[in-house]
Design a protein around this motif. Structure first.
Motif, PDB file in Angstrom:
ATOM      1  N   VAL A  26       0.723  -1.159  -0.224  1.00 10.50           N
ATOM      2  CA  VAL A  26      -0.029   0.038  -0.032  1.00 10.50           C
ATOM      3  C   VAL A  26       0.735   1.290   0.051  1.00 10.50           C
ATOM      4  O   VAL A  26       2.026   1.175   0.097  1.00 10.50           O
ATOM      5  CB  VAL A  26      -0.901  -0.048   1.236  1.00 10.50           C
ATOM      6  CG1 VAL A  26      -2.045  -1.063   1.204  1.00 10.50           C
ATOM      7  CG2 VAL A  26      -0.222   0.077   2.286  1.00 10.50           C
ATOM      8  N   THR A  30      -1.498   4.866   3.445  1.00  9.84           N
ATOM      9  CA  THR A  30      -2.548   4.126   3.893  1.00  9.84           C
ATOM     10  C   THR A  30      -2.057   3.338   5.287  1.00  9.84           C
ATOM     11  O   THR A  30      -3.128   2.777   5.875  1.00  9.84           O
ATOM     12  CB  THR A  30      -2.556   2.927   2.861  1.00  9.84           C
ATOM     13  OG1 THR A  30      -3.057   3.684   1.467  1.00  9.84           O
ATOM     14  CG2 THR A  30      -3.666   2.056   3.084  1.00  9.84           C
ATOM     15  N   ALA A  33      -3.455   5.023   7.858  1.00 10.58           N
ATOM     16  CA  ALA A  33      -5.001   4.839   7.846  1.00 10.58           C
ATOM     17  C   ALA A  33      -5.370   3.715   8.673  1.00 10.58           C
ATOM     18  O   ALA A  33      -6.221   3.448   9.381  1.00 10.58           O
ATOM     19  CB  ALA A  33      -5.590   4.521   6.502  1.00 10.58           C
ATOM     20  N   TYR A  34      -4.389   2.575   8.376  1.00  5.86           N
ATOM     21  CA  TYR A  34      -4.505   1.386   9.425  1.00  5.86           C
ATOM     22  C   TYR A  34      -4.556   1.508  10.788  1.00  5.86           C
ATOM     23  O   TYR A  34      -4.959   1.320  11.521  1.00  5.86           O
ATOM     24  CB  TYR A  34      -3.612   0.233   8.964  1.00  5.86           C
ATOM     25  CG  TYR A  34      -3.802  -0.579   7.659  1.00  5.86           C
ATOM     26  CD1 TYR A  34      -5.176  -0.893   7.437  1.00  5.86           C
ATOM     27  CD2 TYR A  34      -3.084  -0.544   6.593  1.00  5.86           C
ATOM     28  CE1 TYR A  34      -5.100  -1.495   6.228  1.00  5.86           C
ATOM     29  CE2 TYR A  34      -2.988  -1.363   5.581  1.00  5.86           C
ATOM     30  CZ  TYR A  34      -4.181  -1.702   5.299  1.00  5.86           C
ATOM     31  OH  TYR A  34      -4.499  -2.589   4.090  1.00  5.86           O
ATOM     32  N   SER A 172      -5.856  11.048  -1.722  1.00  6.38           N
ATOM     33  CA  SER A 172      -5.940  11.215  -0.215  1.00  6.38           C
ATOM     34  C   SER A 172      -7.172  11.495   0.273  1.00  6.38           C
ATOM     35  O   SER A 172      -8.085  11.917  -0.421  1.00  6.38           O
ATOM     36  CB  SER A 172      -4.999  12.483  -0.131  1.00  6.38           C
ATOM     37  OG  SER A 172      -5.491  13.748  -0.690  1.00  6.38           O
ATOM     38  N   GLU A 173      -7.425  11.195   1.471  1.00  5.98           N
ATOM     39  CA  GLU A 173      -8.824  11.307   2.148  1.00  5.98           C
ATOM     40  C   GLU A 173      -9.248  12.955   2.191  1.00  5.98           C
ATOM     41  O   GLU A 173     -10.433  12.979   1.746  1.00  5.98           O
ATOM     42  CB  GLU A 173      -8.714  11.057   3.420  1.00  5.98           C
ATOM     43  CG  GLU A 173     -10.052  11.115   4.235  1.00  5.98           C
ATOM     44  CD  GLU A 173      -9.928  10.286   5.572  1.00  5.98           C
ATOM     45  OE1 GLU A 173     -10.663  10.648   6.534  1.00  5.98           O
ATOM     46  OE2 GLU A 173      -8.727   9.874   6.120  1.00  5.98           O
ATOM     47  N   ARG A 251      -8.169   1.648  -8.171  1.00  4.30           N
ATOM     48  CA  ARG A 251      -7.441   3.141  -7.814  1.00  4.30           C
ATOM     49  C   ARG A 251      -8.119   4.008  -8.829  1.00  4.30           C
ATOM     50  O   ARG A 251      -7.613   5.156  -9.221  1.00  4.30           O
ATOM     51  CB  ARG A 251      -5.911   3.142  -7.923  1.00  4.30           C
ATOM     52  CG  ARG A 251      -5.437   2.278  -6.573  1.00  4.30           C
ATOM     53  CD  ARG A 251      -6.332   2.940  -5.300  1.00  4.30           C
ATOM     54  NE  ARG A 251      -5.377   2.260  -4.244  1.00  4.30           N
ATOM     55  CZ  ARG A 251      -6.002   1.207  -3.592  1.00  4.30           C
ATOM     56  NH1 ARG A 251      -7.219   0.857  -3.863  1.00  4.30           N
ATOM     57  NH2 ARG A 251      -5.417   0.674  -2.408  1.00  4.30           N
ATOM     58  N   TYR A 394      -9.860   2.867  -0.861  1.00  2.00           N
ATOM     59  CA  TYR A 394      -8.609   3.258  -1.023  1.00  2.00           C
ATOM     60  C   TYR A 394      -7.555   3.021   0.167  1.00  2.00           C
ATOM     61  O   TYR A 394      -6.360   3.012  -0.252  1.00  2.00           O
ATOM     62  CB  TYR A 394      -8.832   4.782  -0.955  1.00  2.00           C
ATOM     63  CG  TYR A 394      -9.360   5.391  -2.262  1.00  2.00           C
ATOM     64  CD1 TYR A 394      -9.344   4.708  -3.550  1.00  2.00           C
ATOM     65  CD2 TYR A 394     -10.279   6.427  -2.410  1.00  2.00           C
ATOM     66  CE1 TYR A 394     -10.002   5.074  -4.624  1.00  2.00           C
ATOM     67  CE2 TYR A 394     -10.970   6.869  -3.548  1.00  2.00           C
ATOM     68  CZ  TYR A 394     -10.744   6.414  -4.607  1.00  2.00           C
ATOM     69  OH  TYR A 394     -11.424   6.714  -5.750  1.00  2.00           O
ATOM     70  N   GLY A 395      -8.036   2.679   1.421  1.00  5.28           N
ATOM     71  CA  GLY A 395      -7.020   2.475   2.445  1.00  5.28           C
ATOM     72  C   GLY A 395      -6.512   0.980   2.267  1.00  5.28           C
ATOM     73  O   GLY A 395      -5.841   0.376   3.179  1.00  5.28           O
ATOM     74  N   GLU A 396      -7.193  -0.084   1.483  1.00  7.82           N
ATOM     75  CA  GLU A 396      -6.783  -1.373   1.378  1.00  7.82           C
ATOM     76  C   GLU A 396      -5.851  -1.620   0.340  1.00  7.82           C
ATOM     77  O   GLU A 396      -5.480  -0.561  -0.222  1.00  7.82           O
ATOM     78  CB  GLU A 396      -8.185  -2.167   0.957  1.00  7.82           C
ATOM     79  CG  GLU A 396      -9.120  -2.074   2.268  1.00  7.82           C
ATOM     80  CD  GLU A 396      -8.973  -2.641   3.375  1.00  7.82           C
ATOM     81  OE1 GLU A 396      -7.779  -3.221   3.517  1.00  7.82           O
ATOM     82  OE2 GLU A 396      -9.706  -2.503   4.533  1.00  7.82           O
TER      83      GLU A 396
END
Length: 419
Positions: A26, A30, A33-34, A172-173, A251, A394-396
């Protein structure tokens, strides 16, 4: 030879952000994010600006991600995707752990959307369409044939708005949230106005009303529309939401992911169901009795729309809330009576409950809206949920939504076909 998992040289080894990202497959952001989701723990580097991560934790998460992404469709299990957005159980559903029906009755659609995206409530928030994006989207929609469906118009508007955004590939978030807050009102702004009640500012429900009905909006009807939007904002991994997550896994940017959801939504077994219920309701109102109308539908081999839901053994909580609000709209009385007649007639031998599609049909039929209005409400509402799922995806690990095909064709090698 089987690929071996990389192992840390020592059980106490700490990984840098870059090393953790490479092991997980990732982006570095990310990894954080985890951490924010509680899936990894981090430790600040003494005297530095970075963080380190427990190698065993990172390895365990990488193995878990690989197991989930490599599940075979022939294993007998259904596709399962971890999510923190919506839970459905025991005839209730929850947004981030909070009763969704209560959220929808107490907060506006925009506020519920913010809760879904961020887990924070922003009272009084409204979404505004940038003028440049609205002009591009409206111009693209205006060029479509007159008979174009609402979902087609919204899909074209989403694509057009994306072409006007040079930063659409920023996943990005913060960037995706900015896109979400402008894309939804842009979709509404791109739809043609109806009648003399014209609104391009204020709450989203007010602006959407002017695209659905030629009548002036009363307070009770606007509240019902706003609550319907909030109730429909998400419903776990529905078919359209799964399509969005597949696109996000590859993506695709947010505009493209939403377009993927709109493509699936147009099916008669998904977003178009409320339109079928609307037409059935009008037939019952014209006939004055549900009996002969239901008989004709069954004789033609058609399923009666607006009844039952495979995720709820009892009452659809979304329908319960919406029917309660419809009782406050004076013009809704005939349509409500027709809906009750449909349920009573169809459920004579098998217990059935009205679902949200029938409730939407009562709303649209009572407020002078076309049969396609429910589909529009559904699509606009669900866009917020799609964005929430895209953000989560997107975070995976990229391309994890890639099941293996179970080939059942002719066994190779086969001879080349002859001319």
């Amino acid at each position: 030879m089987r690929d071996q998992d990389p192992s840390p040289a020592s059980t106490d080894r700490r990984l840098t952000t870059k090393e953790a990202a490479e092991l997980l497959g990732v982006k570095p952001e990310t990894v954080y994010a985890y951490v924010s989701r509680g899936q990894l723990s981090s430790r600040r580097v003494p005297g530095g600006r970075g963080s380190t991560f427990d190698a065993r934790e990172v390895e365990a998460l990488a193995r878990r991600n690989r197991r989930e992404s490599s599940a075979s469709p022939g294993s007998g299990g259904e596709l399962s995707v971890r999510t923190r957005i919506t839970l459905i159980e025991e005839d209730r559903y929850y947004f981030r752990g909070v009763d969704a029906a209560e959220l929808a009755t107490r907060h506006s659609y925009e506020e519920v959307a913010e809760w879904l995206w961020t887990g924070s409530m922003r009272p009084g928030t409204t979404f505004t369409a940038p003028e440049a994006a609205a002009v591009v989207a409206r111009r693209a929609v205006d060029g479509l044939p007159e008979h174009t469906s609402p979902t087609d118009r919204l899909r074209v508007a989403a694509i057009a708005a994306g072409t006007a955004d040079p930063l659409r590939f920023d996943l990005s978030e913060e960037a995706v949230l900015g896109t979400a807050r402008t894309l939804i009102p842009t979709l509404v702004a791109a739809l043609p106005q109806r009648g003399t009640y014209r609104r391009d500012e204020g709450p989203l429900a007010q602006r959407l009303w002017s695209r659905l009905s030629g009548r002036d909006a009363d307070e009770a009807s606007l509240r019902a529309l706003d609550t319907a939007l909030a109730l429909l904002v998400d419903h776990d991994l529905a078919a359209s939401t799964l399509a969005v997550r597949v696109a996000a896994s590859a993506r695709a940017h947010a505009y493209a992911a939403v377009s993927a959801g709109l493509g699936v939504l147009e099916g008669p077994l998904h977003g178009a169901s409320s339109g079928l219920a609307h037409r059935l309701l009008l037939d019952v109102l014209d006939e004055g009795d549900a009996g002969p109308v239901i008989a004709e539908e069954l004789r033609a081999g058609r399923r009666i729309p607006g009844l039952g839901h495979r995720l709820y053994t009892g009452e659809d909580p979304r329908a319960r809330v919406l029917f309660g609000l419809l009782e406050e709209i004076p013009n809704a009385a005939p349509a409500l009576a027709a809906a009750r007649d449909i349920v009573a007639t169809t459920a004579r031998h098998t217990p059935l409950h009205a679902n949200v599609d029938l409730a939407l049909a009562v709303l649209t039929a009572s407020c002078g809206m076309p049969a396609t209005a429910g589909e529009t409400v559904f699509a606009v509402a669900r866009t917020a949920g799609w964005i929430a799922h895209a953000l989560e995806e997107y975070g995976e690990r990229p391309l994890r939504m890639r099941p293996s095909g179970h080939y059942v064709g002719p066994k190779p090698p086969q001879p080349l076909p002859e001319y």
